[in-house]
Design an enzyme around this catalytic site. Structure first.
Site, PDB file in Angstrom:
ATOM      1  N   GLY A   1       0.812  -1.220   0.000  1.00 10.20           N
ATOM      2  CA  GLY A   1       0.000   0.000   0.000  1.00 10.20           C
ATOM      3  C   GLY A   1       0.838   1.260   0.000  1.00 10.20           C
TER       4      GLY A   1
ATOM      5  N   LEU B   1       0.426   3.640  -2.191  1.00  9.11           N
ATOM      6  CA  LEU B   1       0.821   3.418  -3.585  1.00  9.11           C
ATOM      7  C   LEU B   1       1.335   4.686  -4.271  1.00  9.11           C
ATOM      8  CD1 LEU B   1      -2.114   1.082  -4.678  1.00  9.11           C
ATOM      9  CD2 LEU B   1       0.095   0.470  -3.667  1.00  9.11           C
ATOM     10  N   HIS B   2       2.303   4.477  -5.161  1.00  8.27           N
ATOM     11  CA  HIS B   2       2.860   5.558  -5.968  1.00  8.27           C
ATOM     12  C   HIS B   2       3.010   5.038  -7.398  1.00  8.27           C
ATOM     13  CE1 HIS B   2       6.503   3.214  -5.565  1.00  8.27           C
ATOM     14  NE2 HIS B   2       6.484   3.354  -4.246  1.00  8.27           N
TER      15      HIS B   2
ATOM     16  N   HIS C   1       4.269   1.421  -8.040  1.00  6.33           N
ATOM     17  CA  HIS C   1       3.270   0.350  -7.894  1.00  6.33           C
ATOM     18  C   HIS C   1       2.324   0.340  -9.103  1.00  6.33           C
ATOM     19  CE1 HIS C   1       4.064   1.343  -3.503  1.00  6.33           C
ATOM     20  NE2 HIS C   1       4.308   0.054  -3.520  1.00  6.33           N
TER      21      HIS C   1
ATOM     22  N   GLY D   1       8.871  -5.288  -8.803  1.00  2.04           N
ATOM     23  CA  GLY D   1       9.715  -4.209  -9.281  1.00  2.04           C
ATOM     24  C   GLY D   1      11.200  -4.477  -9.053  1.00  2.04           C
TER      25      GLY D   1
HETATM   26  P1  AMP Z   1       6.053  -2.514  -1.569  1.00  2.00           P
HETATM   27  O1  AMP Z   1       4.689  -1.921  -1.464  1.00  2.00           O
HETATM   28  O2  AMP Z   1       7.156  -1.587  -1.178  1.00  2.00           O
HETATM   29  O3  AMP Z   1       6.139  -3.872  -0.904  1.00  2.00           O
HETATM   30  O4  AMP Z   1       6.300  -2.791  -3.114  1.00  2.00           O
HETATM   31  C1  AMP Z   1       5.414  -3.581  -3.863  1.00  2.00           C
HETATM   32  C2  AMP Z   1       6.002  -3.818  -5.218  1.00  2.00           C
HETATM   33  O5  AMP Z   1       6.206  -2.584  -5.880  1.00  2.00           O
HETATM   34  C3  AMP Z   1       7.361  -4.522  -5.181  1.00  2.00           C
HETATM   35  O6  AMP Z   1       7.421  -5.470  -6.243  1.00  2.00           O
HETATM   36  C4  AMP Z   1       8.320  -3.391  -5.412  1.00  2.00           C
HETATM   37  O7  AMP Z   1       9.548  -3.784  -5.975  1.00  2.00           O
HETATM   38  C5  AMP Z   1       7.523  -2.530  -6.378  1.00  2.00           C
HETATM   39  N1  AMP Z   1       8.026  -1.161  -6.379  1.00  2.00           N
HETATM   40  C6  AMP Z   1       8.188  -0.339  -5.309  1.00  2.00           C
HETATM   41  N2  AMP Z   1       8.738   0.832  -5.689  1.00  2.00           N
HETATM   42  C7  AMP Z   1       8.943   0.745  -7.030  1.00  2.00           C
HETATM   43  C8  AMP Z   1       9.490   1.621  -8.011  1.00  2.00           C
HETATM   44  N3  AMP Z   1       9.957   2.824  -7.697  1.00  2.00           N
HETATM   45  N4  AMP Z   1       9.543   1.198  -9.287  1.00  2.00           N
HETATM   46  C9  AMP Z   1       9.087  -0.036  -9.639  1.00  2.00           C
HETATM   47  N5  AMP Z   1       8.556  -0.918  -8.748  1.00  2.00           N
HETATM   48  C10 AMP Z   1       8.486  -0.533  -7.468  1.00  2.00           C
END
Ligand code: AMP
Length: 275
Positions: free
Chosen positions: A31, A33-34, A37, A145
């Protein structure tokens, strides 16, 4: 958009979709989210009939002194960003962990370097929750990511080694205009800190340029990164690794990656770049 809070309802829906021959794409997130995500969700839209995004701040991947309790939880704003998602899985902790957690998936090599050296049991928590989510959703594709490159490689390894029935799709790092890799943790930074944090990407690029210009000495490349990050950052690691073995290469080859973890204003930031 459908919102599921229970495993039972989600499983029932997925099984209906599978009977209709639909391909399921899955994007696990914590969550807040940006655009990073959202890029995974957009990629999922391209090759799945039904896209499921999960939002779950997983307690088992946080260490005792880490930011689990203060991790930003912004469900209402998050779902507005999920235009390309058909369903959101938003379970409670009790739904996913109804009993004491005594069984973990662990890996004994890749998970022990970089972040694994400093975040005890972090990757056990990650692999276990991702495995649980895969079992619940049974997706055809799951999207991760490169921002969390070590995590991506560990998940690919889990899927391969455990003969799991899905394809992992990796997505490039989405960055702010300054070059700063987007991350939910960037929200902890001050405005000034956010500007300074862009130096991480600048430093990685300087090392890459030097490498392309013929500097192959590991120590010299790491020194370059260190110099750009100067005293503003508290460095946890700067490593150049072979991306298949996660070993330190004797001779750095193109395709190796440089990884940085540094604290700024007490915020832990990670980034990486292919050489
Ligand atoms: P998180 O919510 O931090 O657990 O991330 C969820 C997914 O989003 C993971 O697969 C991350 O690697 C991916 N993600 C987070 N930040 C980025 C970004 N800046 N660019 C690409 N994927 C991302």
């Amino acid at each position: 958009m459908e919102i599921f809070k229970t495993i039972a309802f989600l499983k029932k829906r997925v099984s209906e979709l599978k009977t209709q021959g639909k391909l399921i794409g899955f994007v696990p997130t914590m969550g807040n989210l940006h655009a990073g995500h959202v890029s995974l969700v957009d990629a999922a839209r391209l090759n799945s009939d039904y896209v499921i995004t999960s939002i779950f701040v997983n307690p088992t991947q946080f260490g005792k002194n880490e930011d689990f309790s203060k991790y930003p939880r912004t469900f209402e704003e998050d779902i507005k960003k999920l235009k390309n998602t058909d369903a959101v899985f938003f379970p409670s902790i009790e739904e996913l962990y109804p009993k004491e957690v005594l069984l973990f998936i662990s890996e004994s090599k890749i998970s022990k370097v970089l972040c694994g050296k400093f975040r005890q049991n972090h990757f056990e928590g990650v692999l276990t929750i991702v495995n649980k989510l895969f079992n619940i959703i049974n997706p055809d594709f799951a999207y991760f990511g490169e921002k969390d490159y070590q995590q991506l490689k560990l998940i690919e390894k889990m899927v391969f080694d455990l003969n799991m029935n899905l394809k992992i799709i990796s997505c490039p790092i989405v960055r702010e205009a300054s070059g700063l890799a987007m991350s939910s943790r960037n929200n902890y930074l001050s405005l000034e800190g956010r500007k300074k944090a862009a130096n991480i990407y600048k430093a990685l690029n300087e090392a890459k340029t030097a490498f392309n210009d013929g500097v192959k000495d590991m120590f010299k490349l790491k020194e370059l990164v260190l110099k750009t990050l100067n005293s503003d950052f508290k460095i946890q690691y700067i490593e150049i690794l072979d991306t298949e073995t996660f070993n330190t290469p004797l001779v750095i080859k193109p395709g190796s990656r440089i990884f940085v973890c540094a604290y700024l204003e007490g915020v832990r930031l990670i980034d990486n770049l292919v050489l």
